[in-house]
Every structure is written in structure tokens, then in C-alpha cells.
Design an enzyme around this catalytic site. Structure first.
Site, PDB file in Angstrom:
ATOM      1  CE  LYS A 100      42.577  40.197  27.842  1.00  0.00           C
ATOM      2  NZ  LYS A 100      41.701  39.667  28.864  1.00  0.00           N
ATOM      3  N   GLY A 152      49.313  37.910  30.208  1.00  0.00           N
ATOM      4  CA  GLY A 152      48.947  36.814  30.840  1.00  0.00           C
ATOM      5  C   GLY A 152      49.135  35.480  30.228  1.00  0.00           C
ATOM      6  N   GLY A 168      50.511  44.620  30.418  1.00  0.00           N
ATOM      7  CA  GLY A 168      50.728  43.130  31.180  1.00  0.00           C
ATOM      8  C   GLY A 168      50.479  42.139  30.249  1.00  0.00           C
ATOM      9  N   GLY A 213      47.786  36.040  26.419  1.00  0.00           N
ATOM     10  CA  GLY A 213      48.124  36.834  25.601  1.00  0.00           C
ATOM     11  C   GLY A 213      48.683  38.216  26.215  1.00  0.00           C
ATOM     12  CE  LYS A 214      51.904  41.360  21.829  1.00  0.00           C
ATOM     13  NZ  LYS A 214      53.307  41.592  21.186  1.00  0.00           N
ATOM     14  CB  VAL A 215      46.786  43.727  28.205  1.00  0.00           C
ATOM     15  CG1 VAL A 215      45.756  44.927  28.001  1.00  0.00           C
ATOM     16  CG2 VAL A 215      46.083  42.539  28.087  1.00  0.00           C
ATOM     17  CG  ASP A 272      41.306  34.027  36.757  1.00  0.00           C
ATOM     18  OD1 ASP A 272      41.823  33.547  37.843  1.00  0.00           O
ATOM     19  OD2 ASP A 272      41.733  34.344  35.676  1.00  0.00           O
TER      20      ASP A 272
END
Ligand SMILES: Nc1ncnc2c1ncn2[C@@H]1O[C@H](COP(=O)(O)OP(=O)(O)OP(=O)(O)O)[C@@H](O)[C@H]1O
Length: 372
Positions: A57, A37, A35, A40-42, A149
Site C-alpha cells: 500500500k 483509492g 487498485g 494512494g495505490k495498492v 467504511d
């Protein structure tokens, strides 16, 4: 500052000294993107020697403050010991372009993948998720942290039936009592107390755009203390989304018709002579116990729920933060039926017809994410 937050600062200080440069591909085989966000990216990766899958991450160095990265990593590593919190795996390093840490991976996507638009998910699964999130949030709150969140895309699935889920993304976590500017954003996840930060738009009518923008910014800088009641509100909205595949209102604003309907219902349930004062302080124990009041006609968007579920929602979605239920109060509402029989039958039929595709996009649109 609690003992836990002091320890977290100390851990960040220590790990800052030992963050080593490393080549990702030398140690990990990247399998796929899990995914992306706003930070950044995971990626799903396998450690070449251990063979274990993990989520890596990646935070771009140019847009990431090293301390924020270390905070998220150390919080996840040392304090997320509850089974329904996503724990870091003790691997953090830097590359020329990114800061990276490894975390337990939810291999079955996130909650957005299983919430069908306008249909939601099965009530049993929903109650299982609520039960786990109540535990995860209570754990964080007991250490003096607030997640800030809670939303479907931050709940990762470890199996296909939600028997094991993990709350993740600790980028917004703050210690209880920290002073932060309260900013209203267009989403049901935004709390009613944040609405006061919107200011009164009438006073800006005579200004030009720039002045207006500046004035809006100033007005929105209301400093408030970070409180666990923010997570309770989000858990209430998330539960509604799981049960119905929609949100109870588009945005938490007094000019939003469906939120107004909810407020009216809430006020009636609270008692005929009470004004709904968001900043009210509890006077005595009994006043906080809304469940003991009669059940007045329900707001239309809650009509499909049983009195048990209505009490659950009114506890977590209390517009007054000081009266709002804690996540562990939510546990006492589990086990009984939440959705009325007729509605349950309808939803089950719809669920059979629908597929999960499109749920992500639809709910994200409805939530108005990205406006923060
Ligand atoms: N440990 C994990 N296991 C499985 N999937 C994950 C994991 N961490 C993140 N993801 C996936 O990656 C997406 C983005 O991750 P995350 O929310 O942590 O990033 P972010 O940049 O902090 O996002 P946001 O914009 O919400 O602040 C998630 O929605 C989820 O789908």
C-alpha cells in the site's frame, strides 16, 4: 479509551521511531496494480527473497499524515487477527515520495468484481460473505474499533467463490466513542442519523452562494460519537447490493422516495402507534425485537425477499441506531432461503446471460462515492 486503543497509540509511537527509508525494487518485484483509492495505490508484489505475494500500500507523503499511516498499519498488524480481516505483514518503510506497508493480498479482486448489475451474486456466496463479515466486524467491535467504511470495494476475495473474503482498508477506523463531525453524504451507505447533519436548506434561500456554503458547513458540524451501529447499517446495504446488484435507495434521505417507502414499511412493522424517532432509546428488551411483530405489506424493493431476509434487513437497517442489530446478530439469519423462489429462478437466468464487466462502474455510480 480501551486497552486496545491505548496499545495502538503506543505501537504507533514505537514504529514512528523505526520507519526506515528503503528502495522498493531492491526488495520487491512489482507485478501489477491491485487498485487505487482516494489515499494512494495498492500494488501486487513478490518479496524477492521469500517469494511470497503481498499487497504493497503506497501513501503519497505529501498528502498523508504520518500518524494516520502508522495507525492503519499497526491496526492491521496487531488487531486484525481474524481470518476475514486483512492483516499487515510486519513490513513498513518510506521512500522519498511514499510511506509503504505490506499486507496480505486478496488475489481475486474485490466484491465489485463479482456483483453483477441488477442481478447481484448467488445467494449461497452472499451468505458466505455475510457470515465472514459478521465475524470480522464483531472482532473489531469487541476490541473497541469501528470500521466506518464497509462497502464492496473494501472486501477482498481470496478465492473465486467467496469462500474466503477479507475486509480491508482501515483508513477510516476509529475507536468507539470518539467524537467526530457527522457529515451526510449522498449514498445508501450513509446512515439515517447522519441525515440530521444536512440542516434545513430553506433557511439559506436568501443568502449568496458563499454565505450559503459556509452556513451549510457550520450546520453540518454536528458532533457525534462513533458507534458500531454504523457498520451494521453498511453491512445491511452491502448485503442488499450482493443479492440484487442494486441498492434499496439512492441516498438515505427523507426526500428520497424509495427510502421513504422503506421507512413507511419499517414503521408499520414496528407498530401503529410509534413515531419513527431516530434518536429513540430502547425502553425494554421486547421493543427491540422487531422480528416478533406481524409482517405488514413489504416495501416494493424488498418484495423479492423471504420473511427471514426481511427480518435480517429490518434488524441491520433499523433507522434508530440504538435499536440496530449487531453484526453477530446477523449470524442467526443464515442458512435459510433469503430470496423468494420465483425471483431466484429469474436471477439465475439473468446471471447466466450477464458477465461481470460493468458491475464496478455501475455500483460505484449508484453509491455516489467520492462525495464524502
Ligand atoms: N490487501 C489487498 N488485497 C487486494 N486488493 C487490495 C488490497 N488492498 C487494497 N486493494 C485494492 O485497492 C483498492 C484501493 O485500496 P484501499 O481501499 O485500501 O485504498 P484507499 O485509498 O484507502 O481507498 P478509499 O478511497 O476506499 O478510502 C481496493 O478497492 C482494492 O481493489
Amino acid at each position: 479509551m480501551t486497552a486496545a486503543t491505548k496499545l495502538l497509540d503506543e505501537m504507533c509511537h514505537l514504529t514512528a521511531q523505526s520507519l526506515t527509508p528503503m528502495d522498493t525494487s531492491e526488495h520487491f518485484k512489482i507485478l501489477k496494480l491491485l487498485g487505487e483509492g482516494s489515499y494512494g495505490k495498492v500494488m501486487l508484489a513478490v518479496h524477492r527473497k521469500r517469494g511470497t505475494p503481498m499487497a504493497l500500500k503506497f501513501f503519497p507523503r505529501e498528502s498523508t499524515c504520518l500518524f494516520s499511516f502508522l495507525r492503519e498499519y499497526n491496526l492491521s498488524l496487531s488487531f486484525c487477527t481474524h481470518p476475514s480481516l486483512t492483516r499487515a505483514l510486519g513490513i513498513a518503510y518510506s521512500t522519498p515520495s511514499h510511506y509503504v506497508f505490506a499486507q496480505q493480498a486478496g488475489l481475486f479482486g474485490d466484491l465489485y468484481d463479482v456483483i453483477l448489475p441488477e442481478v447481484g451474486m448467488e445467494e449461497d456466496s452472499c451468505q458466505r460473505v455475510v457470515s465472514q463479515l459478521c465475524g470480522a466486524l464483531s472482532h473489531l467491535h469487541s476490541l473497541g474499533f469501528v470500521h466506518r467504511d464497509v462497502k464492496p470495494e473494501n472486501v477482498f476475495l481470496c478465492d473465486s467463490t467467496c469462500r474466503w473474503v477479507k475486509l480491508g482498508d482501515f483508513g477510516m477506523v476509529k475507536a468507539r466513542g470518539t467524537r467526530v463531525p457527522e457529515v451526510w453524504y449522498s449514498s445508501p451507505y450513509c446512515t439515517p442519523e447522519a441525515e440530521i447533519a444536512r440542516g434545513n436548506s430553506d433557511s439559506w434561500k436568501s443568502m449568496n452562494d458563499e454565505e450559503e456554503e459556509e452556513e451549510k458547513k457550520k450546520k453540518s458540524r454536528v458532533w457525534v460519537s462513533v458507534e458500531p451501529s454504523t457498520d451494521s447499517w453498511a453491512l445491511g446495504i452491502l448485503t442488499y447490493a450482493m443479492l440484487t446488484g442494486s441498492h434499496p435507495w439512492a441516498e438515505t434521505a427523507s426526500d428520497c422516495h424509495s427510502y421513504l417507502k422503506y421507512q413507511e414499511w419499517f414503521e408499520r412493522a414496528k407498530g401503529p402507534n410509534d413515531e419513527l424517532d431516530v434518536w429513540a432509546e430502547p425502553q425494554d428488551e421486547s421493543e427491540a425485537e422487531l422480528g416478533k411483530k406481524d409482517h405488514p405489506p413489504v416495501a416494493p424493493q424488498f418484495a423479492c425477499f423471504t420473511p427471514l431476509a426481511c427480518s435480517f434487513f429490518q434488524s441491520l437497517l433499523d433507522p434508530r441506531p440504538k435499536f440496530r442489530g449487531r453484526p453477530d446478530d446477523g449470524l442467526s439469519f443464515l442458512g435459510g432461503d433469503w430470496v423468494m423462489e420465483k425471483e431466484r429462478v429469474r436471477l439465475e437466468k439473468e446471471r447466466k446471460k450477464s458477465s461481470g464487466k460493468g458491475a464496478i462502474k455501475k455500483l460505484k455510480e449508484m453509491e455516489g462515492r467520492g462525495e464524502r
